[in-house]
Write a protein that holds these residues in place. Structure first.
Motif, PDB file in Angstrom:
ATOM      1  N   TYR A 145     -37.564  36.054  -4.090  1.00  0.00           N
ATOM      2  CA  TYR A 145     -37.158  37.062  -3.902  1.00  0.00           C
ATOM      3  C   TYR A 145     -38.135  37.681  -3.067  1.00  0.00           C
ATOM      4  N   GLY A 146     -37.628  38.614  -2.145  1.00  0.00           N
ATOM      5  CA  GLY A 146     -38.369  39.575  -1.337  1.00  0.00           C
ATOM      6  C   GLY A 146     -38.087  40.787  -2.148  1.00  0.00           C
ATOM      7  N   SER A 159     -42.563  40.116   1.517  1.00  0.00           N
ATOM      8  CA  SER A 159     -41.721  38.998   1.816  1.00  0.00           C
ATOM      9  C   SER A 159     -41.472  38.188   0.781  1.00  0.00           C
ATOM     10  N   GLY A 160     -42.699  38.008  -0.187  1.00  0.00           N
ATOM     11  CA  GLY A 160     -42.716  36.723  -1.145  1.00  0.00           C
ATOM     12  C   GLY A 160     -42.799  35.679  -0.059  1.00  0.00           C
ATOM     13  N   ASP A 161     -42.401  34.351  -0.551  1.00  0.00           N
ATOM     14  CA  ASP A 161     -42.479  33.184   0.275  1.00  0.00           C
ATOM     15  C   ASP A 161     -41.258  33.091   0.733  1.00  0.00           C
ATOM     16  N   THR A 162     -41.059  32.638   2.093  1.00  0.00           N
ATOM     17  CA  THR A 162     -39.722  32.626   2.766  1.00  0.00           C
ATOM     18  C   THR A 162     -39.816  31.766   3.984  1.00  0.00           C
ATOM     19  N   GLY A 163     -38.722  31.281   4.633  1.00  0.00           N
ATOM     20  CA  GLY A 163     -38.677  30.858   5.827  1.00  0.00           C
ATOM     21  C   GLY A 163     -37.778  31.869   6.436  1.00  0.00           C
ATOM     22  N   VAL A 164     -37.279  31.800   7.577  1.00  0.00           N
ATOM     23  CA  VAL A 164     -36.770  32.755   8.576  1.00  0.00           C
ATOM     24  C   VAL A 164     -35.383  33.271   8.030  1.00  0.00           C
ATOM     25  N   LEU A 177     -44.728  49.643   5.913  1.00  0.00           N
ATOM     26  CA  LEU A 177     -45.596  48.747   6.133  1.00  0.00           C
ATOM     27  C   LEU A 177     -44.873  47.328   5.539  1.00  0.00           C
ATOM     28  N   PHE A 178     -44.790  46.375   6.352  1.00  0.00           N
ATOM     29  CA  PHE A 178     -44.263  45.109   6.239  1.00  0.00           C
ATOM     30  C   PHE A 178     -45.415  44.041   5.919  1.00  0.00           C
ATOM     31  N   LEU A 179     -45.448  43.745   4.347  1.00  0.00           N
ATOM     32  CA  LEU A 179     -46.531  42.544   4.085  1.00  0.00           C
ATOM     33  C   LEU A 179     -45.698  41.382   3.957  1.00  0.00           C
ATOM     34  N   CYS A 180     -46.024  40.418   4.952  1.00  0.00           N
ATOM     35  CA  CYS A 180     -45.104  39.271   5.365  1.00  0.00           C
ATOM     36  C   CYS A 180     -46.084  37.943   5.239  1.00  0.00           C
ATOM     37  N   GLU A 181     -45.780  37.195   4.704  1.00  0.00           N
ATOM     38  CA  GLU A 181     -46.334  35.661   4.662  1.00  0.00           C
ATOM     39  C   GLU A 181     -46.292  35.148   5.984  1.00  0.00           C
TER      40      GLU A 181
END
Length: 250
Positions: A145-146, A159-164, A177-181
């Motif tokens: 989950y994001g 984002s957690g962990d994710t693909g597109v 703020l977007f904290l993205c893997e």
């Protein structure tokens, strides 16, 4: 809101950082996002062992949740002051069983729930303390989950962990703020529905209209400078790399 990077290494700890863990604070409430390898030790630089108010686990891979086993020890076996009251823990279905199996020798099958108040995360909107949060399933091999966190008109997305995925675009819509893997390198790894690279993180931030992008979950074998340059090539807003012990006011 205040965001503090406790750990930001992907897959396994680096010499400089524990795995994923991020402290979010507002109105005296402390919410921890993930508790990966090494995070519990680093967390104590920022707050006391018993000062957390809630924990959100994006998914059940070890680099996002395994230090919950050590935290179980700290809460279950505390002598000074007696055992802690259960702390709310929000995670995917099966979180209690996953942690019990990982610990492997709890006093009973229900011992985890004596100190952790487990709540199953599904795509939904709900409150955690002063925060309004929205969770959505993202693209990863396990249930993941994001999360979008709103407080006092401000928005933080993790984002957690994710693909597109279009889901992540919506979670990050207009985020402050977007904290993205950004675990992969553009042109090197190409495995769908697993991780983003720096370019894809930047493209997601651009589509979402996020105001600031912080790249995280970069494994020790990946050159973070390449991912940073790739994100900057496609996103016009401010971009930086997550660094342990860095805090952001949102």
């Amino acid at each position: 809101m205040k965001l503090t990077v406790v750990g930001c290494s992907g897959s396994f700890p680096s010499a400089e950082s524990a795995c994923s863990s991020y402290l979010v604070e507002a109105d005296g409430f402390r919410l921890l996002l993930d508790m990966g390898n090494g995070a519990l030790g680093e967390l104590q630089r920022h707050c006391g062992l018993y000062d957390l108010d809630a924990i959100f686990l994006s998914h059940l891979h070890a680099d996002h949740c395994i230090d919950m086993c050590a935290y179980f020890v700290a809460r279950y076996y505390r002598h000074d002051g007696g055992r802690c009251d259960p702390i709310p823990v929000y995670g995917p279905e099966g979180t209690e069983q996953r942690l019990t199996t990982a610990y492997a020798d709890t006093p009973s099958a229900s011992s985890m729930s004596e100190v952790f108040d487990f709540h199953t995360v599904k795509p939904s909107t709900f409150d955690i303390g002063p925060f309004t949060v929205h969770t959505e399933r993202v693209a990863h091999p396990v249930e993941a989950y994001g999360i979008r966190i709103e407080h006092d008109g401000r928005i933080l997305t993790y984002s957690g962990d994710t693909g597109v995925t279009d889901t992540l675009d919506e979670l990050a819509r207009d985020a402050d703020l977007f904290l993205c893997e950004a675990a992969f390198t553009h042109g090197k790894e190409n495995i769908p529905d697993l991780h983003l690279n720096g370019r894809e993180a930047g493209e997601t931030a651009a589509r979402a209209g996020a105001r600031r992008l912080v790249l995280t979950h970069i494994p020790p074998w990946t050159d973070p400078r390449v991912n940073l340059d790739d994100a900057r090539a496609v996103y016009d807003g401010p971009v930086e790399l997550a660094v342990p012990r860095t805090s952001y006011e949102i």
